[in-house]
Scaffold this active site. Sequence first.
Site, short mmCIF file in Angstrom:
data_model
loop_
_atom_site.label_atom_id
_atom_site.label_comp_id
_atom_site.label_asym_id
_atom_site.label_seq_id
_atom_site.Cartn_x
_atom_site.Cartn_y
_atom_site.Cartn_z
N ASN A 86 0.82 -1.20 0.00
CA ASN A 86 0.00 0.00 0.00
C ASN A 86 0.85 1.24 0.00
O ASN A 86 1.96 1.27 0.53
CB ASN A 86 -0.96 0.00 1.20
CG ASN A 86 -0.34 0.63 2.44
OD1 ASN A 86 -0.31 1.85 2.58
ND2 ASN A 86 0.20 -0.20 3.31
N ALA A 87 0.29 2.27 -0.62
CA ALA A 87 0.88 3.61 -0.57
C ALA A 87 -0.28 4.59 -0.50
O ALA A 87 -0.59 5.29 -1.46
CB ALA A 87 1.75 3.87 -1.80
N ILE A 88 -0.95 4.58 0.65
CA ILE A 88 -2.13 5.44 0.83
C ILE A 88 -1.69 6.90 0.96
O ILE A 88 -2.36 7.81 0.48
CB ILE A 88 -2.91 5.02 2.11
CG1 ILE A 88 -3.27 3.52 2.08
CG2 ILE A 88 -4.17 5.88 2.29
CD1 ILE A 88 -4.18 3.08 0.99
N CYS A 147 6.31 5.36 8.50
CA CYS A 147 5.52 5.19 7.29
C CYS A 147 6.44 5.33 6.08
O CYS A 147 7.08 6.36 5.90
CB CYS A 147 4.40 6.21 7.19
SG CYS A 147 3.45 5.96 5.69
N ASN A 209 5.92 -1.84 11.45
CA ASN A 209 5.23 -1.21 10.32
C ASN A 209 5.52 -2.03 9.06
O ASN A 209 6.10 -3.11 9.13
CB ASN A 209 5.69 0.24 10.18
CG ASN A 209 4.60 1.12 9.61
OD1 ASN A 209 3.91 0.72 8.65
ND2 ASN A 209 4.40 2.29 10.16
N GLY A 234 0.77 -8.05 5.54
CA GLY A 234 0.01 -9.29 5.36
C GLY A 234 0.84 -10.51 5.73
O GLY A 234 2.00 -10.40 6.15
N GLY A 261 1.03 -9.53 9.63
CA GLY A 261 0.50 -10.75 9.02
C GLY A 261 -0.31 -11.66 9.92
O GLY A 261 -0.51 -12.82 9.59
N GLY A 282 -3.90 -6.51 11.31
CA GLY A 282 -3.88 -5.45 10.30
C GLY A 282 -4.58 -5.83 9.02
O GLY A 282 -5.82 -5.90 8.96
N THR A 283 -3.80 -6.16 8.01
CA THR A 283 -4.32 -6.46 6.68
C THR A 283 -5.47 -7.47 6.69
O THR A 283 -6.39 -7.38 5.89
CB THR A 283 -3.15 -6.97 5.80
OG1 THR A 283 -2.13 -5.96 5.80
CG2 THR A 283 -3.58 -7.23 4.37
C1 LIG Z 1 -3.63 0.19 3.97
C2 LIG Z 1 -2.72 0.33 5.15
C3 LIG Z 1 -2.64 1.56 5.81
C4 LIG Z 1 -1.81 1.72 6.91
N1 LIG Z 1 -1.76 2.93 7.56
C5 LIG Z 1 -0.98 3.09 8.66
C6 LIG Z 1 -0.97 4.32 9.38
O1 LIG Z 1 -1.69 5.26 9.08
N2 LIG Z 1 -0.13 4.42 10.45
C7 LIG Z 1 0.68 3.38 10.85
O2 LIG Z 1 1.42 3.52 11.81
N3 LIG Z 1 0.65 2.20 10.19
C8 LIG Z 1 -0.14 2.03 9.11
N4 LIG Z 1 -0.17 0.80 8.46
C9 LIG Z 1 0.67 -0.31 8.95
C10 LIG Z 1 -0.13 -1.25 9.85
O3 LIG Z 1 -0.59 -0.58 10.99
C11 LIG Z 1 0.71 -2.47 10.29
O4 LIG Z 1 1.85 -2.02 10.97
C12 LIG Z 1 1.13 -3.32 9.11
O5 LIG Z 1 0.08 -3.40 8.20
C13 LIG Z 1 1.59 -4.72 9.51
O6 LIG Z 1 0.53 -5.52 9.97
P1 LIG Z 1 -0.31 -6.53 9.02
O7 LIG Z 1 0.69 -7.33 8.24
O8 LIG Z 1 -1.15 -7.34 9.93
O9 LIG Z 1 -1.11 -5.66 8.13
C14 LIG Z 1 -1.02 0.63 7.36
C15 LIG Z 1 -1.12 -0.61 6.71
C16 LIG Z 1 -1.97 -0.78 5.63
C17 LIG Z 1 -2.06 -2.11 4.96
#
Ligand SMILES: Cc1cc2nc3c(=O)[nH]c(=O)nc-3n(C[C@H](O)[C@H](O)[C@H](O)COP(=O)(O)O)c2cc1C
Lengths: 323, 266
Positions: A86-88, A147, A209, A234, A261, A282-283
């Site tokens: 992602n690159a929101i 980020c 992150n 993920g 993940g 998260g994801t």
């Molecule tokens: C679409 C998206 C947006 C995210 N936005 C933020 C954010 O605003 N601030 C932040 O600290 N982490 C952000 N993250 C990172 C997540 O909080 C988390 O650290 C990361 O996704 C790893 O966990 P996961 O593999 O379960 O998704 C974002 C991740 C995704 C996928």
Amino acid sequence: MKSEARNPKPEVANATREVNLSVQIGGMRMQNPVTVASGTFGYGVEYAQLLDLNQLGAVVVKGIRLGPVRGNPTPRTVEVASGLINAIGLQGPGVDGFIKKYWPFLKELKVPTIINIWGTTVEEYAEVARRFDELGGVGALELNVSCPNIKEGGAQFGTDCKLLSQVVSACRKATRLPLITKMSPNVVSIAPYAKAAEEGGSDALAVTNSYPAMAIDIETRRPRLANITGGLTGPCIKPIAIKLVWEAAKAVKIPIIGMGGIQNSADAIEFMMAGATAVAVGTANFYEPQTALQVLAGLRDFLQRQGLTDVRQLVGSVRVEKV
Amino acid sequence: MLPPTMVEESVRIISNERATDLYFRLVVQSPRIAPLVQPGQFAHLRILPLREALLRRPFSIFRVEGYTFSILYKAVGKGTELLSRMRPDDELNAIGPLGHGFTVPPAGGEMPLLVAGGYGMAAMYLLAQRSPQRGIVFVGGRRRVDILCEDEFRALGWDVRATTEDGSHGEKGLVTQPLIAELKRGTAGRKLFACGPTPMLKAVSRIAEEFNVPAELSMDEHMCCGVGVCLTCVIPISTGDGWEYQRTCTEGPVFDSRLIAWEATA
Ligand SMILES: Cc1cc2nc3c(=O)[nH]c(=O)nc-3n(C[C@H](O)[C@H](O)[C@H](O)COP(=O)(O)O)c2cc1C
Ligand SMILES: Cc1cc2nc3c(=O)[nH]c(=O)nc-3n(C[C@H](O)[C@H](O)[C@H](O)COP(=O)(O)OP(=O)(O)OC[C@H]3O[C@@H](n4cnc5c(N)ncnc54)[C@H](O)[C@@H]3O)c2cc1C
Ligand code: FES
């Protein structure tokens, strides 16, 4: 295709024995260690119809800076094998917009809200922290210093020990709220960064992150994201995140919120054994909004099966021979 | 507490048959979602056999009958391929109905002119069915096989005008040609509703502006969560003094065409 494992209704484990699930993150008590990852749960309200938010350990909101942020052009996400890039670009309403639009809902929840904050300067981080201190009722602040998707701010603070400690101590001075520092995985060794955050006054670490990543459409030869690169999250990042948690846990005494993940309770337990006191989903929320509650149910079950009475008994319990 | 607008439920496949070429019709038993559906809304489906691809796939809800809903989909990639091989009694997980749909014209209100391309036709059937006034539906596609539910619109008593780019069915050309011809005949009391590929929507938006008729467009953006948390699906929407990104899955997919800041789209 009957698949029990994917049934969204979490099974309520028979409470044969009392187990303590509550954990402490600085001054914030969580009724259980299962929370959600910033940016994957909006501002909580979006999921309110699909699950009972009050069953979570805490709700964590999308990153907020002082003013509103428009975010990156699209495409902003791309699905890859067992993951997502992602690159929101941290789109968000800013402090005032958040307080007006989302706080009235969040402040009524029975569980704490963790607000993920960021800035482009040390002063901005501190100012945002001060504003949320003033607001009252916030559970904790999570400092996003990691980020990968914005040019200034974010990752530069998480990959420079000196800047990191400046950000954390400036926020420490600005608020008495528990501070959680969200670590960047994009470092050779996480230990010095973890220590810098701890010494700066952080009450906990969030590890980790997303990982910098890229995908290309071979037909058009163009990057799949408008931002070219993004952050990988993920199930595909879980083993790397587990290692980071393990290393960070050895380096500091403050609690760690583990993430990367997590799809089920086994994943969460692995994070806890590596050294995490709490975990965040998260994801997985994107494809299965019930994941956090399923993790919780499975965790409770596991503790009972293992004859454990306190979830904290899992923390850092990985068996490693001394070398 | 307010009644829910969306639910997550396990849905059982009743039928899943090829309609034309690469298009399929899927009917599922969905006692909780089906009764809530408004025209233009979509369902976010977890195709359980998909493994490495994690995300749900969004599909417009085509028809609702009792406690069932159906979708009309084109097999274009891994998810839709696998979906096309699923059989009655297999299960999917659905979240729906999602999104902000079309405004059904009030009785005695505007006469609807529907413009649909490809699977966009699926998104418009409920609107035609629930509109108190019958109107005209302009359906277009590349070839004959891309024209999907002409008969269904006819069965509702609607005037159907088909176009194909190769001329294999209906008028040869683009769907916007007969639309323009119709608007030249008169615009008063008419309103456009469109769903289809983005270039078609952009053309409809220009036509609406030129003829000064209102238009609602259902936008097609890549989605991830489908419920408004991830901010993947945004498009630029005018705010008066500029524009901001709004979510296609939540504020949309249907937007008033005048609000779309086309100049800021890629
Ligand atoms: C679409 C998206 C947006 C995210 N936005 C933020 C954010 O605003 N601030 C932040 O600290 N982490 C952000 N993250 C990172 C997540 O909080 C988390 O650290 C990361 O996704 C790893 O966990 P996961 O593999 O379960 O998704 C974002 C991740 C995704 C996928
Ligand atoms: C609100 C909404 C309603 C939709 N309604 C329908 C419908 O009624 N019927 C239907 O057949 N399809 C519909 N789609 C498109 C459908 O969601 C995609 O075709 C599907 O997600 C592709 O999944 P896949 O795994 O087969 O493709 P993938 O393997 O993921 O990708 C294959 C190809 O499909 C393209 N694709 C992926 N997502 C989209 C998308 N959102 N729009 C256009 N192309 C896409 C990819 O770019 C790629 O070229 C809708 C999309 C949205 C956003
Ligand atoms: S798809 Fe996640 S916000 Fe729209």
